[in-house]
Design an enzyme around this catalytic site. Structure first.
Site, PDB file in Angstrom:
ATOM      1  N   HIS A 109       0.808  -1.221   0.000  1.00 52.25           N
ATOM      2  CA  HIS A 109       0.000   0.000   0.000  1.00 52.25           C
ATOM      3  C   HIS A 109       0.842   1.271   0.000  1.00 52.25           C
ATOM      4  CE1 HIS A 109      -1.885  -3.291   2.393  1.00 52.25           C
ATOM      5  NE2 HIS A 109      -2.751  -3.188   1.417  1.00 52.25           N
ATOM      6  N   CYS A 110       1.978   1.238  -0.698  1.00 49.36           N
ATOM      7  CA  CYS A 110       2.894   2.408  -0.789  1.00 49.36           C
ATOM      8  C   CYS A 110       3.383   2.856   0.588  1.00 49.36           C
ATOM      9  CB  CYS A 110       2.245   3.601  -1.485  1.00 49.36           C
ATOM     10  SG  CYS A 110       1.827   3.301  -3.184  1.00 49.36           S
ATOM     11  N   SER A 111       3.364   1.961   1.563  1.00 52.33           N
ATOM     12  CA  SER A 111       3.739   2.361   2.927  1.00 52.33           C
ATOM     13  C   SER A 111       4.666   1.323   3.562  1.00 52.33           C
ATOM     14  CB  SER A 111       2.477   2.532   3.786  1.00 52.33           C
ATOM     15  OG  SER A 111       1.598   3.436   3.188  1.00 52.33           O
TER      16      SER A 111
END
Ligand SMILES: Cc1ncc(COP(=O)(O)O)c(C=O)c1O
Length: 392
Positions: A346-348
């Site tokens: 999740h891009c995290s």
């Protein structure tokens, strides 16, 4: 809301990435822009350009109402939250500044900060959160020093949905004269927001999630008196005789022809949210979150990551199933049940390192305003089914 895309019915649980469906007034506003507007806002003086400029202004006014901003001049439109965060971060720091953030941030915060730290421009402190994704605000306060210029923090994690202690941190920053930038990508439109009572200095939002606008819309609210250097300079349609970039808001931070058609859609989306009522949206989404958490907790072999109580979260729920990679679960949900969600990091990556779910990540369900209780139940049944089959 169950939808038919092509032949297959789907259940859309990926509103944390982008909202679907968009309300009819948004679709109509985008279509109407091409037939009834179509001019370049703030540039030419003919009727189409003036009509487009009016719509652009009204989008700013609606956004300002939603955020409780005292003046719409301090709302600056950008392409997305990422651009707004980059604008805010690079626009307020100077060489040697100390910047503090949390370990639950999206890469749209983490990457610009890491880049500036590697360039030797800033000293960066990343305050660790718990393995459930919670930040102890005292830990953040302990990281503040006389050299701290800026604190950047997400309002709600896009991995666990956890609401961060924004009012507490805002207070600590204000007492020390430190600027506080909040990433409201997951909360604008999903939670009642008032920038003044929240006590923040800068707030970045995106248009295409809970505000129901098209992609390519977002922005930054800047408190009166906070100085921000532009990210780009160029034509603004104002002060055209001047070769120097304007110093006044919002023109100072908006150069080049805007995404006027997208902003027409965003205006319709924000007005839709305002008329539905943010509190009503919040209550509906809170009920979906509670139903999901309750159902998921009962599934043997399922681990929730974060997900304390629906009251302290936005509708973003992350889980893993023992013995199955999140990517496999996502595939099975899509192929076998028409359930669309997001899996992975999740891009995290920092958030997943914090939760102990790096590098394979989690399965993320993010219901929204258009989700029904029946869809939540079907999604739970699907996960139960997958978990049962896995156990044999
Ligand atoms: C917490 C958070 N911050 C920032 C972003 C970036 O938003 P955008 O893709 O609109 O730039 C997202 C999007 O997923 C997000 O969830």
């Amino acid at each position: 809301m169950s939808s038919e895309r092509g032949r297959d019915p789907i259940i859309y649980l990926d509103n944390g990435a982008t909202s679907f469906p968009k309300p009819p007034p948004v679709i109509e506003a985008v279509s109407r822009w091409f037939t009834e507007y179509g001019g370049s806002p703030g540039r030419s003086g003919h009727r189409m350009a003036i009509a487009a400029a009016r719509l652009h202004f009204e989008a700013r006014e609606s956004m300002s109402t939603l955020l409780g901003a005292p003046s719409s001049r301090r709302i600056v439109f950008t392409l997305n939250a990422t651009e707004a965060l980059n604008l805010a971060i690079t626009g307020v720091i100077t060489r040697g500044d100390h910047v503090v953030t949390s370990s639950m941030e999206h890469n749209s915060v983490m990457r610009p900060l890491r880049h500036l730290a590697h360039q030797g421009v800033i000293n960066l402190t990343v305050v660790p959160c718990s393995s459930a994704g919670d930040l102890d605000p005292q830990d953040l306060v302990s990281a503040l020093t006389p050299a701290t210029r800026l604190v950047v923090m997400t309002h709600a994690s896009n991995v666990t949905g956890t609401l961060m202690p924004v009012p507490f941190v805002a207070n600590a920053c204000r007492e020390r004269g430190i600027l506080f930038l909040v990433d409201a990508a997951q909360t604008a439109g999903a939670l009642p927001l008032d920038v003044i009572s929240l006590g923040v200095d800068l707030l970045a939002f995106t248009g295409h999630k809970s505000l129901f606008g098209p992609m390519g819309t977002g922005g930054l609210w800047v408190r009166e008196g906070v100085e921000v250097q532009p990210l780009v300079r160029g034509g603004t349609g104002s002060n055209s005789e001047d070769e120097e970039h304007p110093s006044f808001f919002p023109d100072r931070l908006e150069a080049g022809t805007p995404n006027a058609v997208g902003l027409a859609g965003l205006k319709a989306g924000v007005e839709y949210v305002l008329s539905a009522g943010v509190q009503r949206i919040r209550e509906t989404e809170e009920a979906h979150t509670a139903r999901l958490l309750e159902g998921l907790r009962e599934i043997p072999g399922l681990r929730l990551h974060g997900g304390g109580s629906a009251l302290g979260m936005v509708p973003v729920v992350s889980f893993t199933l023992d013995g199955l990679a999140p990517s496999e679960v996502g595939f099975l949900l899509d192929e076998g049940y028409g359930i669309l969600c997001r899996v992975g990091l999740h891009c995290s990556p920092a958030a997943h390192r914090t939760l102990g779910t790096f590098p394979s990540g989690t399965v993320r369900f993010s219901p929204g305003w258009f989700t029904t209780s029946l869809e939540i139940d079907r999604a739970l049944e699907a996960v139960r089914d997958i978990a049962r089959r896995r156990r044999g």
